[in-house]
Design a protein around this motif. Structure first.
Motif, PDB file in Angstrom:
ATOM      1  N   GLY A 147       0.826  -1.204   0.000  1.00 48.97           N
ATOM      2  CA  GLY A 147       0.000   0.000   0.000  1.00 48.97           C
ATOM      3  C   GLY A 147       0.859   1.252   0.000  1.00 48.97           C
ATOM      4  O   GLY A 147       0.554   2.247  -0.661  1.00 48.97           O
ATOM      5  N   SER A 148       1.950   1.185   0.747  1.00 46.21           N
ATOM      6  CA  SER A 148       2.867   2.307   0.812  1.00 46.21           C
ATOM      7  C   SER A 148       3.425   2.603  -0.586  1.00 46.21           C
ATOM      8  O   SER A 148       3.470   3.761  -1.020  1.00 46.21           O
ATOM      9  CB  SER A 148       3.978   1.898   1.776  1.00 46.21           C
ATOM     10  N   VAL A 149       3.809   1.552  -1.298  1.00 47.28           N
ATOM     11  CA  VAL A 149       4.392   1.750  -2.626  1.00 47.28           C
ATOM     12  C   VAL A 149       3.352   2.296  -3.605  1.00 47.28           C
ATOM     13  O   VAL A 149       3.639   3.225  -4.364  1.00 47.28           O
ATOM     14  CB  VAL A 149       5.006   0.433  -3.167  1.00 47.28           C
ATOM     15  N   ARG A 159       0.688   4.067  -2.978  1.00 44.12           N
ATOM     16  CA  ARG A 159       0.379   5.468  -2.675  1.00 44.12           C
ATOM     17  C   ARG A 159       1.524   6.364  -3.139  1.00 44.12           C
ATOM     18  O   ARG A 159       1.316   7.488  -3.598  1.00 44.12           O
ATOM     19  CB  ARG A 159       0.113   5.656  -1.182  1.00 44.12           C
ATOM     20  N   ALA A 160       2.737   5.852  -3.018  1.00 46.85           N
ATOM     21  CA  ALA A 160       3.897   6.602  -3.512  1.00 46.85           C
ATOM     22  C   ALA A 160       3.819   6.751  -5.028  1.00 46.85           C
ATOM     23  O   ALA A 160       4.130   7.811  -5.572  1.00 46.85           O
ATOM     24  CB  ALA A 160       5.185   5.893  -3.104  1.00 46.85           C
ATOM     25  N   ASP A 182       1.504   9.519  -5.786  1.00 49.10           N
ATOM     26  CA  ASP A 182       1.971  10.871  -5.481  1.00 49.10           C
ATOM     27  C   ASP A 182       3.164  11.306  -6.321  1.00 49.10           C
ATOM     28  O   ASP A 182       3.328  12.495  -6.580  1.00 49.10           O
ATOM     29  CB  ASP A 182       2.307  10.979  -3.991  1.00 49.10           C
ATOM     30  N   ASN A 183       4.035  10.371  -6.709  1.00 45.99           N
ATOM     31  CA  ASN A 183       5.199  10.748  -7.507  1.00 45.99           C
ATOM     32  C   ASN A 183       5.825   9.492  -8.088  1.00 45.99           C
ATOM     33  O   ASN A 183       6.753   8.921  -7.521  1.00 45.99           O
ATOM     34  CB  ASN A 183       6.214  11.483  -6.623  1.00 45.99           C
ATOM     35  N   ARG A 226       9.684   9.268  -8.840  1.00 41.08           N
ATOM     36  CA  ARG A 226      10.543   9.073  -7.676  1.00 41.08           C
ATOM     37  C   ARG A 226      10.578   7.607  -7.262  1.00 41.08           C
ATOM     38  O   ARG A 226      11.608   7.102  -6.815  1.00 41.08           O
ATOM     39  CB  ARG A 226      10.023   9.935  -6.520  1.00 41.08           C
ATOM     40  N   VAL A 227       9.448   6.927  -7.395  1.00 43.55           N
ATOM     41  CA  VAL A 227       9.384   5.513  -7.016  1.00 43.55           C
ATOM     42  C   VAL A 227      10.308   4.687  -7.913  1.00 43.55           C
ATOM     43  O   VAL A 227      10.965   3.755  -7.463  1.00 43.55           O
ATOM     44  CB  VAL A 227       7.936   4.983  -7.097  1.00 43.55           C
ATOM     45  N   ARG A 228      10.383   5.079  -9.182  1.00 40.46           N
ATOM     46  CA  ARG A 228      11.295   4.371 -10.088  1.00 40.46           C
ATOM     47  C   ARG A 228      12.732   4.496  -9.623  1.00 40.46           C
ATOM     48  O   ARG A 228      13.490   3.541  -9.659  1.00 40.46           O
ATOM     49  CB  ARG A 228      11.206   4.951 -11.501  1.00 40.46           C
ATOM     50  N   PHE A 229      13.114   5.704  -9.174  1.00 42.28           N
ATOM     51  CA  PHE A 229      14.503   5.888  -8.756  1.00 42.28           C
ATOM     52  C   PHE A 229      14.810   5.147  -7.459  1.00 42.28           C
ATOM     53  O   PHE A 229      15.959   5.012  -7.075  1.00 42.28           O
ATOM     54  CB  PHE A 229      14.838   7.387  -8.616  1.00 42.28           C
ATOM     55  N   LEU A 230      13.770   4.680  -6.771  1.00 43.32           N
ATOM     56  CA  LEU A 230      14.004   3.820  -5.615  1.00 43.32           C
ATOM     57  C   LEU A 230      14.161   2.363  -6.043  1.00 43.32           C
ATOM     58  O   LEU A 230      14.407   1.493  -5.220  1.00 43.32           O
ATOM     59  CB  LEU A 230      12.846   3.921  -4.618  1.00 43.32           C
ATOM     60  N   TYR A 279      11.785   0.516  -7.833  1.00 47.91           N
ATOM     61  CA  TYR A 279      10.550  -0.244  -8.015  1.00 47.91           C
ATOM     62  C   TYR A 279      10.106  -0.160  -9.469  1.00 47.91           C
ATOM     63  O   TYR A 279      10.164   0.914 -10.072  1.00 47.91           O
ATOM     64  CB  TYR A 279       9.429   0.299  -7.122  1.00 47.91           C
ATOM     65  N   TYR A 305       3.494  -2.702 -10.672  1.00 46.89           N
ATOM     66  CA  TYR A 305       2.571  -2.416  -9.573  1.00 46.89           C
ATOM     67  C   TYR A 305       1.217  -1.963 -10.105  1.00 46.89           C
ATOM     68  O   TYR A 305       0.171  -2.394  -9.645  1.00 46.89           O
ATOM     69  CB  TYR A 305       3.168  -1.360  -8.638  1.00 46.89           C
TER      70      TYR A 305
END
Ligand SMILES: Nc1ncnc2c1ncn2[C@@H]1O[C@H](COP(=O)(O)OP(=O)(O)O)[C@@H](O)[C@H]1O
Ligand SMILES: [Mg+2]
Lengths: 394, 246
Positions: A252-254, A256-257, A260-261, A264-268, A270, A275
């Protein structure tokens, strides 16, 4: 091991008190309806009312799915009602085939020479497809004589459609309003396709007589209505808990991320598209299951049910109920769909203004439109947002 | 000491404007490197290229012992080979808690179904605490990230970078909006991280760069103008002309 599972379950419920409240509320509602229903002898709630309530629970379930895909993952899909409709069609094929088969076998059993299986099949085909001028069973009805296979279709057809559509759209990084338009286009194409007479689903006649359950001919509708109501409540309860669990943890955290952006999630590290695809497909399948429970209660399904506007209403329900809080979607779907049937079904008295008579059948949509605008402008958190005040006060 | 990251002959054009011009930079492991240069020199674009956000028109970007090219990889693949990035404008997930932001960055499996059934282990909880202490947010773990001050968000993003445990950290203007004391703390964190990894820091503030005490690359109009110790580059006449002279 078992203890840790239990501990985990307890922790999930403790961290999500709204799930417990929701389940408690749903249980009370089910008990109340059961006690008051015609099927159990009291007859305060008519059978058609019980059906409306059961159908409303199915609509609540699609709304919860819509909230997960839109409110949590940020994908404004305007096509989830198409998956709902496809689920209805898939189960409707079995209902209609098996029932027609029953009737034909019965009527031919009087004949001197017992009918061959081919004769029976032809008779069924003529019976079902006579309205569209055909007497052949289309290829897609190949599994219609088997409940198990057709139930599998309820999951597989919408699931695969969502998977392929989502894969193509997300892979090309179509987002935002462009994605919404694409989902509308898919829905429109599907509904126009179903309107054709030669697509094997009876064109604009749709599938009917779905309230008669093959093998349960002896059951009165009042009893069937209660069973479907219970099944719908169970589906909503299970679906709600499943989604609440899905959005509560790291998954759920991912998502929602992603909402929102997503860059940015890609650069983490994921893979954002995977997803989105998981969420899109899973919610499509749940929508289809809700549809498969809804249409036997409605009794009829036709291509108009899949019209693009239906999917837009779904988004309106979720917005009015409040996004990103699953119970908001339930409230929105229940309030708006029940109000809609009250207003358009002649429940609301017309208002006489002297120079003009407000007829709610026509004016309900205007009222809904104003309601939607008002919520968007003044209560962006929707009806569900009211609970935030309660929680803060206590 | 072989190069961990080898950028060679890279050029990027935006609508006819050449933002990066035949740029070559090599980063070793471990190493701490500062990249300085006037506004618009192409420092952020350099990081965009390495992390897969921008595709160069020509040139090579090679990674690791086996010199694999990063150019064909997606942003998430590049992140998973071990490159972490902090953005110039702090970008944390404001709606979520500090703890959840760090948990998402922790180096764990990232496939959807793995994440779905993930349960935070004691080791992960301990690691989150440890990082939170290092970035001075130990008491703020349950707080909404959006409620943090600008400097704290910068730190949270540095913490997310540490949680990713990458081999190469790309840090874009980490000290912007920080008090002098916070800046000092930030240099400490970066220097400590650079003991075992490669860290590239873009910074404007000369005091900050001096404290980093490392090799400096000066960028100008998309290519390297000078490279060496801070004293060396600040004595370079070209550097004085284009950058320090103003
Ligand atoms: N996506 C883009 N589109 C057009 N121009 C860009 C883009 N990204 C950067 N630029 C231009 O490239 C130049 C270098 O920018 P940047 O790398 O952000 O510089 P800095 O060294 O200040 O970080 C600037 O002139 C900027 O305007
Ligand atoms: Mg910059």
């Amino acid at each position: 091991m078992a203890r840790s599972m239990n501990a985990r379950r307890t922790r999930f419920l403790a961290e999500n008190p709204s799930v417990l409240w929701f389940l408690a509320g749903l249980s009370c509602f089910v008990i109340a309806v059961t006690v008051l229903a015609e099927g159990s002898g009291v007859s305060i709630l008519s059978t058609s009312m019980v059906k409306v309530l059961g159908m409303t629970l199915c609509l609540c379930l699609v709304a919860v799915a819509m909230d997960v895909v839109w409110g949590y993952c940020g994908i404004l899909s305007l096509g989830h009602f198409a998956f709902f409709g496809l689920g209805g069609y898939a189960i409707g094929m079995w209902l209609m085939y098996a029932r027609t088969q029953g009737i034909i076998v019965e009527s031919l059993s009087q004949a001197l020479i017992p009918p061959t299986p081919t004769e029976i099949k032809d008779a069924i085909a003529t019976q079902i497809f006579g309205v569209v001028g055909s007497n052949e069973l289309p290829l897609i009805w190949g599994f219609a004589d088997s409940l198990t296979l057709q139930l599998l279709m309820v999951v597989l057809v919408p699931g695969l459609l969502a998977l392929v559509f989502g894969w193509l759209a997300f892979r090309s990084r179509v987002t935002g309003v462009y994605l919404s338009i694409l989902t509308q286009a898919m829905t429109l194409a599907l509904s126009l396709y179903l309107f054709q007479n030669d697509t094997g689903l009876r064109g604009n006649n749709g599938l009917s007589g779905l309230q008669n359950i093959p093998g349960l001919e002896a059951w009165p509708q009042s009893t069937l209505a209660l069973w479907f109501f219970w099944a719908s409540a169970l589906a909503l309860g299970v679906g709600y808990v499943l989604f609440a669990w899905l959005v509560s943890g790291k998954f759920g955290s991912v998502i929602r991320a992603v909402r929102d952006n997503e860059a940015r999630v890609r650069f983490l590290g994921y893979h954002v598209e995977s997803y989105k695809l998981v969420v899109f497909t899973l919610t499509a399948v749940v929508s289809a299951l809700a549809g498969a429970l809804y249409y036997p209660q409605a009794g009829i399904i036709n291509p108009a049910e899949i019209a693009p506007i239906a999917s837009i209403y779904l988004a309106v329900w979720v917005a009015i109920g409040g996004r990103g809080r699953l119970y908001g979607a339930v409230i929105g779907a229940a309030v708006v769909s029940l109000a809609s049937s009250w207003f358009t079904g002649g429940g609301a008295p017309d208002i006489e203004l002297g120079f003009y008579r407000i007829n709610w059948t026509d004016w309900w949509l205007v009222l809904l439109g104003f309601g939607f605008v008002a919520v968007t402008l003044f209560f962006p958190r929707g009806i569900g947002g009211l609970f935030d005040y309660l929680v803060r006060k206590s | 000491m072989t190069a961990l990251l080898e950028v060679s002959g890279v050029s990027v054009t935006f609508d006819g404007f050449r933002a990066i011009n035949n740029l070559s930079i090599s980063i070793a492991e471990p190493e701490l490197r500062a990249v300085i240069g006037p506004n618009g020199a192409g420092k952020t674009t350099f990081m965009d290229i390495v992390t897969g956000k921008t595709r160069p028109d020509k040139g090579k970007v090679l990674w690791g012992e086996r010199s694999v090219s990063l150019l064909g990889m997606s942003e998430s693949e590049i992140a998973r080979v071990g490159i972490g990035r902090k953005f110039q404008k702090p970008t944390v997930f404001e709606e979520q808690s500090v703890g959840d932001n760090l948990a998402m960055a922790l180096r764990n499996r990232r496939e959807p179904f793995r994440v779905l059934f993930y349960r935070r282990s004691d080791a992960d909880t301990a690691r989150i605490r440890e990082i939170a202490e290092e970035i001075g947010l130990a008491d703020d773990l349950p707080r909404r990230a959006g409620d943090l001050s600008h400097g704290q968000k910068q730190w949270l993003e540095i913490g997310m970078l540490l949680a990713q445990d990458p081999r190469l950290l790309l840090v874009d203007e980490p000290a912007a909006g920080m008090t002098p004391a916070e800046r000092e703390h930030t240099t400490d964190i970066l220097k400590r991280a650079a003991r075992t990894r490669a860290v590239v820091v873009i910074e404007h503030d000369m005091e900050f760069v001096r404290r980093l005490d490392c090799r400096v690359t000066v960028l100008h109009e998309g290519s390297v103008l000078a490279e060496g110790s801070l004293d060396h580059v600040t004595q370079n006449q070209q550097v004085i002309d284009v950058y320090l002279g103003r």
